[in-house]
Design an enzyme around this catalytic site. Sequence first.
Site, PDB file in Angstrom:
ATOM      1  N   HIS A   1      55.855   9.507  27.093  1.00 33.95           N
ATOM      2  CA  HIS A   1      56.869  10.332  27.746  1.00 33.95           C
ATOM      3  C   HIS A   1      56.469  11.802  27.781  1.00 33.95           C
ATOM      4  CE1 HIS A   1      59.936   6.903  26.856  1.00 33.95           C
ATOM      5  NE2 HIS A   1      59.225   6.678  27.930  1.00 33.95           N
TER       6      HIS A   1
ATOM      7  N   GLY B   1      57.353  -5.886  38.791  1.00 35.90           N
ATOM      8  CA  GLY B   1      56.683  -4.590  38.959  1.00 35.90           C
ATOM      9  C   GLY B   1      55.262  -4.723  39.483  1.00 35.90           C
TER      10      GLY B   1
ATOM     11  N   ASP C   1      53.880   0.234  32.785  1.00 36.10           N
ATOM     12  CA  ASP C   1      54.150   0.173  31.345  1.00 36.10           C
ATOM     13  C   ASP C   1      54.637  -1.231  30.961  1.00 36.10           C
ATOM     14  OD1 ASP C   1      54.751   0.881  28.729  1.00 36.10           O
ATOM     15  OD2 ASP C   1      56.650   1.844  29.256  1.00 36.10           O
TER      16      ASP C   1
HETATM   17  C1  LIG Z   1      57.661  -1.247  27.626  1.00 30.60           C
HETATM   18  S1  LIG Z   1      59.153  -1.622  28.434  1.00 30.60           S
HETATM   19  C2  LIG Z   1      59.370  -0.292  29.536  1.00 30.60           C
HETATM   20  C3  LIG Z   1      59.717   1.012  28.925  1.00 30.60           C
HETATM   21  C4  LIG Z   1      59.925   2.120  29.905  1.00 30.60           C
HETATM   22  N1  LIG Z   1      58.816   2.220  30.848  1.00 30.60           N
HETATM   23  C5  LIG Z   1      60.048   3.447  29.175  1.00 30.60           C
HETATM   24  O1  LIG Z   1      59.026   4.114  28.959  1.00 30.60           O
HETATM   25  O2  LIG Z   1      61.164   3.839  28.859  1.00 30.60           O
HETATM   26  C6  LIG Z   1      58.661  -2.884  29.560  1.00 30.60           C
HETATM   27  C7  LIG Z   1      59.795  -3.395  30.435  1.00 30.60           C
HETATM   28  O3  LIG Z   1      59.229  -4.212  31.463  1.00 30.60           O
HETATM   29  C8  LIG Z   1      60.136  -5.270  31.750  1.00 30.60           C
HETATM   30  N2  LIG Z   1      59.327  -6.290  32.434  1.00 30.60           N
HETATM   31  C9  LIG Z   1      58.605  -7.300  31.913  1.00 30.60           C
HETATM   32  N3  LIG Z   1      57.905  -7.923  32.877  1.00 30.60           N
HETATM   33  C10 LIG Z   1      58.192  -7.285  34.036  1.00 30.60           C
HETATM   34  C11 LIG Z   1      57.758  -7.424  35.381  1.00 30.60           C
HETATM   35  N4  LIG Z   1      56.877  -8.363  35.722  1.00 30.60           N
HETATM   36  N5  LIG Z   1      58.234  -6.573  36.299  1.00 30.60           N
HETATM   37  C12 LIG Z   1      59.128  -5.602  35.973  1.00 30.60           C
HETATM   38  N6  LIG Z   1      59.577  -5.413  34.715  1.00 30.60           N
HETATM   39  C13 LIG Z   1      59.107  -6.239  33.757  1.00 30.60           C
HETATM   40  C14 LIG Z   1      60.690  -5.631  30.404  1.00 30.60           C
HETATM   41  O4  LIG Z   1      61.930  -6.309  30.531  1.00 30.60           O
HETATM   42  C15 LIG Z   1      60.820  -4.260  29.734  1.00 30.60           C
HETATM   43  O5  LIG Z   1      62.091  -3.728  29.950  1.00 30.60           O
END
Ligand SMILES: C[S@@+](CC[C@H](N)C(=O)[O-])C[C@H]1O[C@@H](n2cnc3c(N)ncnc32)[C@H](O)[C@@H]1O
Length: 289
Positions: free
Chosen positions: A18, A146, A166
């Site tokens: 961040h 994503g 991420d």
């Molecule tokens: C590490 S966390 C993200 C944290 C966020 N980027 C932050 O820095 O606040 C990863 C997230 O990706 C989601 N996720 C998992 N697979 C995914 C996909 N294929 N596409 C989108 N989101 C996904 C999970 O549910 C989780 O909420």
Amino acid sequence: MNYRHIYHAGNFADVLKHAVLARLIRYMQKKDAAFRVLDTHAGIGLYDLSAEEAQKTGEWQGGIGKLLETDLGPQVSELLEPYLSVIRALNPEGGLRFYPGSPKLARMLFRPQDRLSAMELHPEDYLRLHRVFEGDHHARITELDGWLALGAHLPPKEKRGIVLVDPPFEEDGEYERLVDGLARACRRFPGGTYCLWYPLKKGAPIKQFHEALQATEIPKMLCAELAVRSDRETTGLTGSGLVIVNPPFTLKDELHQLLPALKDHLAQDRFASQRAFWLRGETKPAKAD
Ligand SMILES: C[S@@+](CC[C@H](N)C(=O)[O-])C[C@H]1O[C@@H](n2cnc3c(N)ncnc32)[C@H](O)[C@@H]1O
């Protein structure tokens, strides 16, 4: 999909990610033209650190909690100012209860012309994220894989953008997926700034990951890593890394100030380490070790 970021929000890995994301945003804002942040794995956007899940691990105490207790000195404080200003704004009465996820952090740093596209695939987390941005015309929140967005949503119509990738790293093959996703995205949007997150832990294939990135021949890739402890006695997360494609020219020098300070303040044992180096770019490719 078992991963829920609320257990990890504000930990040492979030601090690095961040803090750097905030620097990238501020750099984009040196020009008046609008840009978009595409956040492919967005999480829920806003974290209540008093929630049972966050309290259960207490990970934030070793990350943002520690950082806020620290006298960082004027130069590092200035570099962290965009990031910390958002945390202060979320906690106007002082203390630390609310912590911004990446989409909220980006949004709170935006000017009127900047835009956010955020994807979240977990159905419950998507709903929570959607609620955080309800009625916000600067933000488009989508329940979408994503990895698909790296194709379909690029290039952004603003033609300027930061792409944060991420993933949760809960499945095998995520490092390879990250390389493939980046290569695909860069073919569609070569001028974008990309920020990829990856974990450091015992046995992680970091050398192969860096070599695979170098083999893509994407011209400018900077790497920043911070490990807060040794991996000898744990299989858990001991640190994290970021690959930044097309970084601002100032970023490497900033990392050389920021990373040692983060290491000093977030270290959990004497084996904490940090490094920032070009994977490809300004100088000859660094030897991945
Ligand atoms: C590490 S966390 C993200 C944290 C966020 N980027 C932050 O820095 O606040 C990863 C997230 O990706 C989601 N996720 C998992 N697979 C995914 C996909 N294929 N596409 C989108 N989101 C996904 C999970 O549910 C989780 O909420």
